[in-house]
Structure formats: structure tokens, C-alpha cells
Design an enzyme around this catalytic site. Structure first.
Site, PDB file in Angstrom:
ATOM      1  N   ASP A  73      -2.115   0.567  -1.433  1.00 58.61           N
ATOM      2  CA  ASP A  73      -1.577  -0.235  -0.458  1.00 58.61           C
ATOM      3  C   ASP A  73      -2.629  -1.409  -0.572  1.00 58.61           C
ATOM      4  O   ASP A  73      -2.322  -2.610   0.422  1.00 58.61           O
ATOM      5  CB  ASP A  73      -2.024   0.273   1.084  1.00 58.61           C
ATOM      6  N   SER A  74      -3.288  -1.454  -1.682  1.00 54.38           N
ATOM      7  CA  SER A  74      -3.803  -2.731  -2.065  1.00 54.38           C
ATOM      8  C   SER A  74      -2.974  -3.989  -2.511  1.00 54.38           C
ATOM      9  O   SER A  74      -3.189  -4.910  -2.341  1.00 54.38           O
ATOM     10  CB  SER A  74      -4.955  -2.613  -2.977  1.00 54.38           C
ATOM     11  N   ASP A 112       0.150   5.423  -1.889  1.00 53.09           N
ATOM     12  CA  ASP A 112      -0.343   5.449  -0.781  1.00 53.09           C
ATOM     13  C   ASP A 112       0.258   5.542   0.356  1.00 53.09           C
ATOM     14  O   ASP A 112       1.448   4.877   0.609  1.00 53.09           O
ATOM     15  CB  ASP A 112      -1.495   4.123  -0.426  1.00 53.09           C
ATOM     16  N   LYS A 142      -1.248   9.595  -1.573  1.00 53.46           N
ATOM     17  CA  LYS A 142      -2.893   9.414  -1.320  1.00 53.46           C
ATOM     18  C   LYS A 142      -2.994   8.937   0.151  1.00 53.46           C
ATOM     19  O   LYS A 142      -2.217   8.361   0.644  1.00 53.46           O
ATOM     20  CB  LYS A 142      -3.108   8.602  -2.320  1.00 53.46           C
ATOM     21  N   GLU A 144      -6.112   8.280   3.378  1.00 57.33           N
ATOM     22  CA  GLU A 144      -7.538   7.920   3.588  1.00 57.33           C
ATOM     23  C   GLU A 144      -8.036   9.075   4.644  1.00 57.33           C
ATOM     24  O   GLU A 144      -7.450   9.293   5.724  1.00 57.33           O
ATOM     25  CB  GLU A 144      -7.724   6.726   4.141  1.00 57.33           C
ATOM     26  N   GLU A 210     -14.844   6.076  -2.898  1.00 58.51           N
ATOM     27  CA  GLU A 210     -14.765   4.411  -3.000  1.00 58.51           C
ATOM     28  C   GLU A 210     -15.868   3.901  -2.272  1.00 58.51           C
ATOM     29  O   GLU A 210     -16.638   4.124  -1.164  1.00 58.51           O
ATOM     30  CB  GLU A 210     -13.713   3.931  -2.073  1.00 58.51           C
TER      31      GLU A 210
END
Ligand code: MHF
Ligand code: KIV
Ligand code: MG
Length: 293
Positions: A73-74, A112, A142, A144, A210
Site C-alpha cells: 500500500d506504499s 497488502d 499481508k 498490519e 518494520e
């Protein structure tokens, strides 16, 4: 990686030298699976992961032997021009994930789950992860969060969807946590260890760490049997990931200190654009060889 795997690595036989089995630079032409990733980590191999957001770039990395590609999602920051990853939508992730899958033959593609696509609960997470598996063709997703996301991870894994977890700095929570190093101090370190165990117990096949202190990331790596993927987490993790535009010097503006720039594509692209523009203005492009009669 467990202590057992670390002992395998330093056993008299040494790490596997069969490059056809290696995750990075391996010769297999079939797509890499979570089993290949687990096996490589057990053999003590470190492995690289890069983000990718389009078919063309993904094909370059696939041919370079990068075994795992993350449609991060970057993309919000680097490709879509947002300030943070928070506004990124499922439609954006789904479209670019399909492109990365089309651009790769060998890499495992991980997408993501964007902010808001799994926070409502496990059922919402399963609905959105299923879409990325069916519509985009990714091999894993993925999301978070450690303890706070364990129910989502468990349901996805039960449904047959491989899940990569992501703890430490979780950029989708930037409005609550900022972009600070996580896990500093005894209490925060214990929470990170609990988060790491929670995602492993829930069935995650790997976990991104991270922006955490290197000593803590190494401790998490020794404690878990699933591979750890570090970004700003020191050299003690099983794998490393970078945002590819940072790695090739394409990102505009400030990049995190943990990034290493291996090329300066911003300069290369800018110079090419200027040369093209100068030749158009000067009348030297197109030349005879670019012209039809
Ligand atoms: N281009 C890009 N690269 C990334 O690595 C990245 C993104 N975008 N977007 C999503 C998240 C956000 N990330 C970030 C953003 C900022 C810092 C940062 O400013 N870190 C400080 C350290 C702060 C501290 O010491 O506590 C630094 O100086 O690197 C770190 C990671 C990592 N991710
Ligand atoms: C930096 C990696 C781990 C990520 O989540 C992303 O690129 O979105
Ligand atoms: Mg991300």
C-alpha cells in the site's frame, strides 16, 4: 528462524549449495509457494523481497530472481501521490496486484490489504482477501497488526489464504502512532514479542518487522519458527524488504534512513526526458531512421 534452523545453517554440511533449490536465484520456473519460503528459511537462506506496482517493473525483478514481490500500500505514497497509505483503496490494490501477477512467472506475489479493508473484523478481511486471491491472482495477502489482528489472520488461514503479518511500525496507523521506531523500552519490547507470537499462533507464514531496534528484531527472529522480514530492523532477520522506488532512487523527496539507494533512476529518467525535449526543440528528433516515406 528457529534456533534449530540456525544450527542447521552452521552444521558441518553447511547451508544448501543446490542453487536450483535456492529461493533467490533458483532455477525453478514454477511459481514460488509458501512451502518454498519455509524450506529456504529452514536451510538458513536469507531472502529478498521488493515492492512492485506494475507489470513491467515486476517482470524486471522477476528476471533478476527476486522471489517474493509485495504489492504494498506504499503505492499510495510513491505511485498515487498520497501523503500516507491511509487513502489507498481495494480497487487500487486489486488493479495493480493483477498487473504484478501478469508481469511475473516465478515470484510469489503478496498484496497488502489496505486500511479499512479488514479492521471491521474477520469476515470483512476474508471477503477482501478472497477478492485479491480470485480477481488479482496473488498468492498471499499481508495485513498490519499483531494481537489486534489475530482473529483476521486465523480466519484467512483457515480459508486457505496464506497471510504475511506486519508488526512494529504499522503505517496505516500513522494518525495514532506517527512514524517512530517501535519496541523501544522493556514494555514495548514485550508487546512486540507478544504480537509476533500472536501472528505465528494465528497461522501467519511470515511476519514483517518494520522500524524496530535490531537487537529486538533478532530476538523475535530467534523466538519464532516462521521467517521474519525486516525493514529498518537490522541485519538479524531472515529476509529484507524495501520499497523499490526508494531502492532505485526514484522516490521524490525524503526517504527513510533505513533505505539504501542502489541506483539513481530519478536522474536517469530526468536526463532522458531533457535530452528528448532538447532534440524536439532543436529539430534533431526525429532523424531519418525514425521516419517513414
Ligand atoms: N517511499 C516509502 N518508503 C517506505 O519505506 C514507506 C513508505 N513510502 N510508505 C509507507 C511506509 C512509511 N514508512 C516510513 C516513513 C517514515 C519513516 C521515518 O521518517 N523514519 C525516521 C525515523 C524516526 C525515528 O527515529 O523514530 C527516519 O529518519 O528514517 C519511516 C518509515 C515506511 N514505508
Ligand atoms: C514496506 C512494506 C513492508 C509495505 O508494507 C509496503 O510497501 O506497503
Ligand atoms: Mg504496506
Amino acid at each position: 528462524m528457529s534456533l534449530q534452523a540456525a544450527q542447521n545453517q552452521s552444521s558441518p554440511a553447511g547451508p544448501s549449495t543446490d542453487s536450483s533449490k535456492a529461493l533467490y536465484g533458483g532455477k525453478s520456473t514454477r511459481r514460488i509457494t509458501v512451502h518454498d519460503i519455509a524450506a529456504a528459511t529452514e536451510r538458513g537462506e536469507k531472502w529478498p523481497m521488493l515492492t512492485a506496482y506494475d507489470a513491467m517493473t515486476a517482470s524486471v525483478f522477476d528476471e533478476a530472481g527476486i522471489p517474493v514481490m509485495l504489492v504494498g500500500d506504499s503505492m499510495g505514497n510513491v505511485h498515487l501521490g498520497y501523503e500516507t497509505t491511509v487513502p489507498v483503496t481495494m480497487d487500487e490494490i486489486a488493479m495493480l496486484s493483477a498487473a504484478v501477477v501478469r508481469g511475473t512467472k516465478r515470484a510469489m506475489v503478496v498484496a497488502d490489504l489496505p486500511f479499512g479493508s479488514y479492521q471491521e473484523g474477520p469476515v470483512q478481511a476474508l471477503r477482501n482477501a478472497t477478492r485479491l486471491i480470485k480477481e488479482s491472482g496473488v498468492g498471499a495477502v499481508k495485513l498490519e497488526g499483531g494481537e489486534r489482528s489475530h482473529e483476521q489472520i486465523r480466519l484467512l488461514v483457515e480459508a486457505g489464504i496464506p497471510v504475511m503479518a506486519h508488526i512494529g511500525l504499522t503505517p496505516q496507523s500513522v494518525n495514532a502512532m506517527g512514524y517512530r521506531v517501535q519496541g523501544r523500552g522493556e514494555e514495548a519490547a514485550q508487546q512486540l514479542l507478544r504480537d509476533a507470537k500472536a501472528v505465528q499462533d494465528a497461522g501467519a507464514f511470515a511476519v514483517v518487522l518494520e522500524l524496530v531496534p535490531a537487537e529486538l528484531a533478532a530476538e523475535v527472529t530467534r523466538t519464532l519458527h516462521i521467517p521474519t522480514v525486516g525493514i529498518g530492523a537490522g541485519a538479524g532477520t531472515d529476509a529484507q524488504v524495501l520499497v523499490y522506488t526508494d531502492m532505485v532512487g526514484l522516490t521524490g523527496g525524503k526517504v527513510p534512513r533505513f533505505t539504501k539507494q542502489y541506483a539513481n533512476l530519478r536522474q536517469v529518467l530526468g536526463d532522458a526526458a531533457k535530452e528528448f525535449a532538447d532534440e524536439v526543440v532543436g529539430g534533431t528528433f526525429p532523424a531519418a531512421e525514425h521516419t517513414f516515406h
